[in-house]
Design a protein around this motif. Structure first.
Motif, short mmCIF file in Angstrom:
data_model
loop_
_atom_site.label_atom_id
_atom_site.label_comp_id
_atom_site.label_asym_id
_atom_site.label_seq_id
_atom_site.Cartn_x
_atom_site.Cartn_y
_atom_site.Cartn_z
N LEU A 225 0.83 -1.20 0.00
CA LEU A 225 0.00 0.00 0.00
C LEU A 225 0.87 1.26 0.00
O LEU A 225 0.57 2.23 -0.70
N ARG A 226 1.95 1.24 0.76
CA ARG A 226 2.88 2.37 0.73
C ARG A 226 3.48 2.55 -0.67
O ARG A 226 3.55 3.67 -1.19
N ALA A 227 3.94 1.44 -1.25
CA ALA A 227 4.58 1.52 -2.56
C ALA A 227 3.60 2.02 -3.62
O ALA A 227 3.95 2.83 -4.48
N LEU A 228 2.36 1.53 -3.56
CA LEU A 228 1.35 1.98 -4.52
C LEU A 228 1.08 3.48 -4.34
O LEU A 228 1.02 4.23 -5.31
N SER A 229 0.93 3.91 -3.09
CA SER A 229 0.65 5.32 -2.83
C SER A 229 1.79 6.20 -3.31
O SER A 229 1.57 7.28 -3.88
N ASP B 239 7.65 14.07 4.55
CA ASP B 239 7.35 13.59 5.90
C ASP B 239 5.85 13.60 6.16
O ASP B 239 5.31 12.68 6.80
N GLU B 240 5.17 14.63 5.66
CA GLU B 240 3.72 14.68 5.85
C GLU B 240 3.03 13.53 5.12
O GLU B 240 2.11 12.90 5.66
N PHE B 241 3.49 13.25 3.91
CA PHE B 241 2.88 12.16 3.15
C PHE B 241 3.11 10.82 3.84
O PHE B 241 2.20 9.99 3.94
N ASP B 242 4.32 10.60 4.37
CA ASP B 242 4.60 9.36 5.10
C ASP B 242 3.73 9.25 6.35
O ASP B 242 3.24 8.16 6.68
N ALA B 243 3.54 10.36 7.06
CA ALA B 243 2.69 10.34 8.25
C ALA B 243 1.24 10.02 7.86
O ALA B 243 0.54 9.28 8.56
N ASP B 244 0.80 10.58 6.74
CA ASP B 244 -0.55 10.28 6.27
C ASP B 244 -0.69 8.80 5.91
O ASP B 244 -1.74 8.18 6.15
N LEU B 245 0.36 8.21 5.33
CA LEU B 245 0.31 6.79 5.01
C LEU B 245 0.25 5.94 6.28
O LEU B 245 -0.43 4.91 6.31
N ASP B 246 0.96 6.36 7.33
CA ASP B 246 0.86 5.66 8.62
C ASP B 246 -0.60 5.63 9.08
O ASP B 246 -1.11 4.59 9.53
N ASP B 247 -1.27 6.78 9.00
CA ASP B 247 -2.66 6.86 9.44
C ASP B 247 -3.58 6.03 8.54
O ASP B 247 -4.53 5.40 9.02
N LEU B 248 -3.31 6.04 7.24
CA LEU B 248 -4.12 5.25 6.32
C LEU B 248 -3.99 3.76 6.62
O LEU B 248 -4.98 3.02 6.63
N ILE B 249 -2.76 3.32 6.87
CA ILE B 249 -2.54 1.90 7.19
C ILE B 249 -3.23 1.54 8.51
O ILE B 249 -3.84 0.48 8.63
N ALA B 250 -3.15 2.44 9.50
CA ALA B 250 -3.83 2.19 10.77
C ALA B 250 -5.34 2.06 10.56
O ALA B 250 -6.01 1.24 11.20
N LEU B 251 -5.88 2.87 9.65
CA LEU B 251 -7.31 2.79 9.35
C LEU B 251 -7.66 1.43 8.74
O LEU B 251 -8.64 0.79 9.15
N VAL B 252 -6.86 0.98 7.77
CA VAL B 252 -7.12 -0.32 7.15
C VAL B 252 -6.99 -1.44 8.19
O VAL B 252 -7.79 -2.38 8.20
N GLU B 253 -6.01 -1.33 9.08
CA GLU B 253 -5.86 -2.33 10.13
C GLU B 253 -7.09 -2.38 11.02
O GLU B 253 -7.56 -3.47 11.39
N SER B 254 -7.66 -1.22 11.35
CA SER B 254 -8.84 -1.20 12.22
C SER B 254 -10.05 -1.81 11.50
O SER B 254 -10.84 -2.53 12.12
N VAL B 255 -10.18 -1.55 10.20
CA VAL B 255 -11.26 -2.15 9.43
C VAL B 255 -11.08 -3.66 9.37
O VAL B 255 -12.05 -4.43 9.50
N SER B 256 -9.83 -4.10 9.21
CA SER B 256 -9.56 -5.53 9.16
C SER B 256 -9.91 -6.21 10.47
O SER B 256 -10.49 -7.30 10.49
N VAL B 257 -9.57 -5.57 11.59
CA VAL B 257 -9.89 -6.13 12.90
C VAL B 257 -11.41 -6.25 13.06
O VAL B 257 -11.92 -7.27 13.54
N ARG C 200 4.36 1.81 11.10
CA ARG C 200 5.47 2.77 11.17
C ARG C 200 6.63 2.31 10.31
O ARG C 200 7.66 1.87 10.77
N ARG C 201 6.42 2.40 9.04
CA ARG C 201 7.39 2.07 7.99
C ARG C 201 7.56 0.57 7.78
O ARG C 201 8.42 0.13 7.06
N ASP C 202 6.73 -0.25 8.46
CA ASP C 202 6.53 -1.65 8.10
C ASP C 202 7.81 -2.45 7.99
O ASP C 202 8.20 -2.94 6.95
#
Length: 206
Positions: free
Chosen positions: A79-83, A165-183, A194-196
């Motif tokens: 997801l990071r690489a695609l973004s 840095d802002e884009f990377d922080a936004d990706l952290d939040d996006l991944i956290a969102l997907v993780e919460s949906v998955s749970v 955090r950079r996986d």
């Protein structure tokens, strides 16, 4: 894609890159490829169809730049690489990129981004019935954010980070969102964020 059509679309995209979207006309594109305006119609139709062709071409470039290898890369890194590949496309074609947000996906390749996101979300453990909705949401977030970034349309932050840095922080939040949906879906997507780690994130091919 037909070779002549691809040549015309490549030249139309180059014209937009050089002079902006407002400068693109059937006549201007025809001059670049050594044809009359009327001779373009069998290959790309009218101006609206030409704009749709640019959307298709941008998706083709994105699909070529992003190396999606589910066997080797955790879904978070994919997801990071695609973004990042989408962001690189926006930076390479800032005048044409907003077309991805403002025009419908017209060609066969234009469904590529949504399909790539659906595959990532499936591997993240998101419930199948939720995958199309979450994929559309991520598409809207990426395309809207990056259109704002390349056009200067984003709100001014009070304490801005560096853009990368802002884009990377936004990706952290996006991944956290997907993780919460998955749970919530019962998929349990695991913890590495955090950079996986391990290793650095996959990058788009150049």
């Amino acid at each position: 894609m037909d070779d002549k059509r691809r040549l015309i679309l490549d030249q139309a995209l180059a014209l937009v890159d050089e002079r902006g979207l407002a400068a693109m006309s059937m006549r201007a594109v025809a001059e670049r490829v050594g044809l009359t305006s009327m001779a373009l119609y069998p290959y790309v139709g009218g101006k609206d169809a030409l704009l749709d062709g640019l959307v298709d071409l941008l998706h083709l470039e994105l699909g070529t730049a992003f190396d999606d290898d589910p066997a080797d890369i955790d879904w978070r890194r994919r997801l990071r690489a695609l973004s990042r590949a989408v962001r690189a496309l926006a930076q390479e074609h800032p005048s044409a990129f907003p077309l991805l947000l403002t025009r419908s996906a017209a060609g066969a390749s234009a469904s590529w981004l949504a399909a790539a996101l659906r595959g990532i979300l499936h591997d993240a453990g998101v419930r199948a019935s939720d995958v199309p909705r979450i994929a559309r949401m991520i598409c809207a977030l990426l395309l809207g954010y990056l259109t704002g970034e390349v056009t200067g349309g984003l709100p001014v932050a009070e304490n801005p980070l560096e853009p990368d840095d802002e884009f990377d922080a936004d990706l952290d939040d996006l991944i956290a969102l997907v993780e919460s949906v998955s749970v919530r879906s019962g998929g349990g997507s695991g913890t590495p964020s955090r950079r996986d780690r391990p290793g650095s994130p996959a990058e788009p091919r150049r």
